[in-house]
Structures are given as structure tokens and as C-alpha cells.
Design an enzyme around this catalytic site. Sequence first.
Site, PDB file in Angstrom:
ATOM      1  N   THR A   1      18.219   9.893  27.511  1.00  0.00           N
ATOM      2  CA  THR A   1      16.982   9.418  28.122  1.00  0.00           C
ATOM      3  C   THR A   1      16.113  10.597  28.565  1.00  0.00           C
ATOM      4  O   THR A   1      15.153  10.406  29.308  1.00  0.00           O
ATOM      5  CB  THR A   1      17.270   8.516  29.343  1.00  0.00           C
ATOM      6  OG1 THR A   1      18.060   9.241  30.295  1.00  0.00           O
ATOM      7  CG2 THR A   1      18.008   7.252  28.931  1.00  0.00           C
TER       8      THR A   1
ATOM      9  N   ARG B   1      15.068  14.070  26.392  1.00  0.00           N
ATOM     10  CA  ARG B   1      14.154  14.438  25.315  1.00  0.00           C
ATOM     11  C   ARG B   1      14.946  14.543  24.017  1.00  0.00           C
ATOM     12  O   ARG B   1      16.064  15.063  23.999  1.00  0.00           O
ATOM     13  CB  ARG B   1      13.453  15.782  25.603  1.00  0.00           C
ATOM     14  CG  ARG B   1      12.463  15.753  26.767  1.00  0.00           C
ATOM     15  CD  ARG B   1      11.267  14.869  26.495  1.00  0.00           C
ATOM     16  NE  ARG B   1      10.283  14.912  27.566  1.00  0.00           N
ATOM     17  CZ  ARG B   1      10.310  14.162  28.650  1.00  0.00           C
ATOM     18  NH1 ARG B   1      11.302  13.311  28.838  1.00  0.00           N
ATOM     19  NH2 ARG B   1       9.352  14.264  29.551  1.00  0.00           N
TER      20      ARG B   1
ATOM     21  N   GLY C   1      20.847  17.722  37.523  1.00  0.00           N
ATOM     22  CA  GLY C   1      19.639  17.913  38.316  1.00  0.00           C
ATOM     23  C   GLY C   1      19.270  16.652  39.056  1.00  0.00           C
ATOM     24  O   GLY C   1      20.135  15.861  39.443  1.00  0.00           O
ATOM     25  N   ARG C   2      17.984  16.418  39.225  1.00  0.00           N
ATOM     26  CA  ARG C   2      17.511  15.319  40.053  1.00  0.00           C
ATOM     27  C   ARG C   2      17.835  13.948  39.474  1.00  0.00           C
ATOM     28  O   ARG C   2      17.970  12.978  40.213  1.00  0.00           O
ATOM     29  CB  ARG C   2      16.004  15.457  40.287  1.00  0.00           C
ATOM     30  CG  ARG C   2      15.185  15.311  39.045  1.00  0.00           C
ATOM     31  CD  ARG C   2      13.727  15.691  39.232  1.00  0.00           C
ATOM     32  NE  ARG C   2      12.945  15.266  38.080  1.00  0.00           N
ATOM     33  CZ  ARG C   2      12.323  14.099  37.992  1.00  0.00           C
ATOM     34  NH1 ARG C   2      12.368  13.269  39.007  1.00  0.00           N
ATOM     35  NH2 ARG C   2      11.663  13.765  36.910  1.00  0.00           N
ATOM     36  N   ILE C   3      17.970  13.843  38.134  1.00  0.00           N
ATOM     37  CA  ILE C   3      18.337  12.567  37.522  1.00  0.00           C
ATOM     38  C   ILE C   3      19.842  12.521  37.279  1.00  0.00           C
ATOM     39  O   ILE C   3      20.503  11.519  37.574  1.00  0.00           O
ATOM     40  CB  ILE C   3      17.568  12.351  36.207  1.00  0.00           C
ATOM     41  CG1 ILE C   3      16.068  12.319  36.480  1.00  0.00           C
ATOM     42  CG2 ILE C   3      18.001  11.046  35.539  1.00  0.00           C
ATOM     43  CD1 ILE C   3      15.209  12.232  35.227  1.00  0.00           C
TER      44      ILE C   3
ATOM     45  N   ARG D   1      24.243  24.764  33.374  1.00  0.00           N
ATOM     46  CA  ARG D   1      24.183  26.167  33.747  1.00  0.00           C
ATOM     47  C   ARG D   1      24.850  26.355  35.105  1.00  0.00           C
ATOM     48  O   ARG D   1      24.958  25.405  35.890  1.00  0.00           O
ATOM     49  CB  ARG D   1      22.732  26.642  33.788  1.00  0.00           C
ATOM     50  CG  ARG D   1      22.045  26.640  32.419  1.00  0.00           C
ATOM     51  CD  ARG D   1      20.603  27.084  32.544  1.00  0.00           C
ATOM     52  NE  ARG D   1      19.848  26.217  33.451  1.00  0.00           N
ATOM     53  CZ  ARG D   1      18.621  26.474  33.868  1.00  0.00           C
ATOM     54  NH1 ARG D   1      18.009  27.583  33.497  1.00  0.00           N
ATOM     55  NH2 ARG D   1      18.005  25.637  34.673  1.00  0.00           N
TER      56      ARG D   1
ATOM     57  N   GLU E   1       6.785  10.454  18.847  1.00  0.00           N
ATOM     58  CA  GLU E   1       6.456   9.270  19.635  1.00  0.00           C
ATOM     59  C   GLU E   1       4.948   9.033  19.610  1.00  0.00           C
ATOM     60  O   GLU E   1       4.175   9.986  19.603  1.00  0.00           O
ATOM     61  CB  GLU E   1       6.950   9.447  21.076  1.00  0.00           C
ATOM     62  CG  GLU E   1       8.467   9.592  21.183  1.00  0.00           C
ATOM     63  CD  GLU E   1       8.948   9.670  22.628  1.00  0.00           C
ATOM     64  OE1 GLU E   1       8.112   9.537  23.555  1.00  0.00           O
ATOM     65  OE2 GLU E   1      10.154   9.851  22.830  1.00  0.00           O
TER      66      GLU E   1
ATOM     67  N   HIS F   1      11.010   4.829  25.034  1.00  0.00           N
ATOM     68  CA  HIS F   1      10.679   5.815  26.074  1.00  0.00           C
ATOM     69  C   HIS F   1      10.129   5.136  27.335  1.00  0.00           C
ATOM     70  O   HIS F   1       9.010   5.406  27.779  1.00  0.00           O
ATOM     71  CB  HIS F   1       9.686   6.858  25.566  1.00  0.00           C
ATOM     72  CG  HIS F   1       9.767   8.143  26.338  1.00  0.00           C
ATOM     73  ND1 HIS F   1       9.332   9.350  25.855  1.00  0.00           N
ATOM     74  CD2 HIS F   1      10.249   8.412  27.593  1.00  0.00           C
ATOM     75  CE1 HIS F   1       9.534  10.302  26.760  1.00  0.00           C
ATOM     76  NE2 HIS F   1      10.086   9.746  27.823  1.00  0.00           N
TER      77      HIS F   1
END
Length: 327
Positions: A234, A236, A153-155, A175, A265, A285
Site C-alpha cells: 500500500t 508505492r 515508520g508512521r504507517i 534501516r 496510475e 490507490h
Amino acid sequence: MKISILDDYHDTIRTLRCFSQLAAHDVTIWNDQVQDVDALAERLRETEVLVLIRERTQIRAPLLERLPKLRLISQRSVYPHIDIDACTRLGVIVSSNQHAGTPCYAAAELTWALILAAVRQVPQQMAALKSGKWQIGVGSTLRDKTLGIYGYGRIGSVVAGYGQAFGMKVLVWAREPSLALARADGYPAARSKDAFFEECDVISLQMRLVDATRGIVTAADLARMKPTALLVNTSRAGLIEPDALVNALRAGRPGMAAVDVYEKEPLLDTRDPLLMMDNVVCTPHIGYVSRDEYEVQFTDIFDQITAYAAGTPINVVNPEVLGRARG
């Protein structure tokens, strides 16, 4: 409006350029981290708009039911920490921009920093040097190794580009819609999930935590990794089955991990197994925690407040509340 901002640990938000968007409002910023419902209910009792920084505080029904003046929760990204059904029932609008088309370069850069730190043993070598030792081990290089991106995705797409710049072969598993995007960008898909975990030298988890992805990385997946491989998370902690990563590292597959996210956290237990392992690099985090990223995120968050004040809420995740939202 009375606005409360929670969990601004370093009192950063008031120093951002975008903070001027709230100049007309009564803003209170809290710098500590509180989960106690009684304490939160007391400090938020006059709050009309609540600003959240990611998932730092749980907003559940027992708290929401004690905040009769709350009308809007404004935040960014996913919202597993918010009881959306309770918000809807109580007439509280939740606005959260999902930023699907906006890469998070801060998180991608931190991912790459962790990869380099782990394979070159940077934290361990630094600690040894400070204790009077010289060169405690031999690291690895990345060129010609295989970088696996789990979730494109975007990252993940940005991390893939960094891998290519370092001369790595990039392999993707995700996916089908995400795999199609990866192929369009020139990256091959793995033959199967099993092959993905078996073949990659570095695997970076880059997907959102939703019901469908919780525990998507299993103990069996990790057991397929090479004893020389590195797993990086990085995204979850909940993407990995509970206890699976610690057990896998103890068993030697994968040989290393680099993590920025944890089941609970803030992680303050210095005897947590991940913090006790020499083959794990841990950070608290900080993937999205940069001044530049804060400007991007809080511009969106404050835009949502401005839109609500104008009577035209945006990015509403519980639209069924709009007809009966609190006035």
C-alpha cells in the site's frame, strides 16, 4: 491569488471544513485526470498557486516553462512527480509537509483490510456467491502467524499494532534508525533481509519511495517467500523491481498479493496481469482516500498557502529559490 486544484476526482475538496481557508482566493477545481502538457498548460496559464493531490499529475519542466504566473506548488508527502530543479530554476516555490510525526491511520486501516480480504478470499468468495456458487475455497487465519513490516515508520508502526491485536508475531526489517524504533516499541528485528522474506507469512511494505528504496524488493527476495505467504503493498509500486511481483506470483512464491499501488496510475487497463490473477486483491490507490485523512492533508496544504500569502513560506523543499522566487 488564483489557485488551481488538480485531480479532485470526486469533487470532495470543496466540501471539507478546511476549504474555508481559501475563501479569500479565486479557486478553480478540476475533477478529471489530464497528463497532456498542452491541455494542462492551457488550463493552468493564469494559475499562481497549484495544489496537487499526491502524485496524480506529473509536473515537469516542459509544463512548468509554460506557466509564467506560477509562484507556488503546495502539496503533502514526497514529490517524485515534481521537477524540483526546474521549479528552482524558474523561481517556483514547492511547499510539502512531510508529516513525519503524523500516522496515516487511513492507509494503515486499508493495509489491514487488504490483509484480511486476501487471506480469507473475500473478493473471490463474494464474486462466486454472486454467480450462484457456494464456498469456493478455504482461507487462512492470522493468529500465531508472522507479520513482517518492511520499513518501520508512521504507517508501519500502526500496522504492527494491528497485527499484535490479531495475535500475530511481528518481525521488522528496515534501516537501522527505524529498527531501533521498532525495538523500542517491543518488536524484534529479523536476523537478515533473507531471513525476513523466508520466515514471514505476511509482509507489508511500509516505506517511502525515494532513490534509495526504488526496487529495494527484488525478484530474489520474493522467491524466498513461502508459497502460502502474502505480500501487501500500500506504499508505492516502485519499491518492487519492475515485473518482479507478477513473475513471482506466477512462480508461486509468494502465493498471494494485495496491492493498492501501481507503476502507472490511474490503472485503467483491465487486462493488466495483476487484475487478471485470482490470487491477487487489488484496490485503486485508496489507502489515503478518506474524508478524515483529506481534512488532515488539506489543512496542511492550505496552511502552506496561507503562510506563503503572508510572506513566510513554510515546508519549502527547495529553499534556494527563496531569494529569487517570483513576486
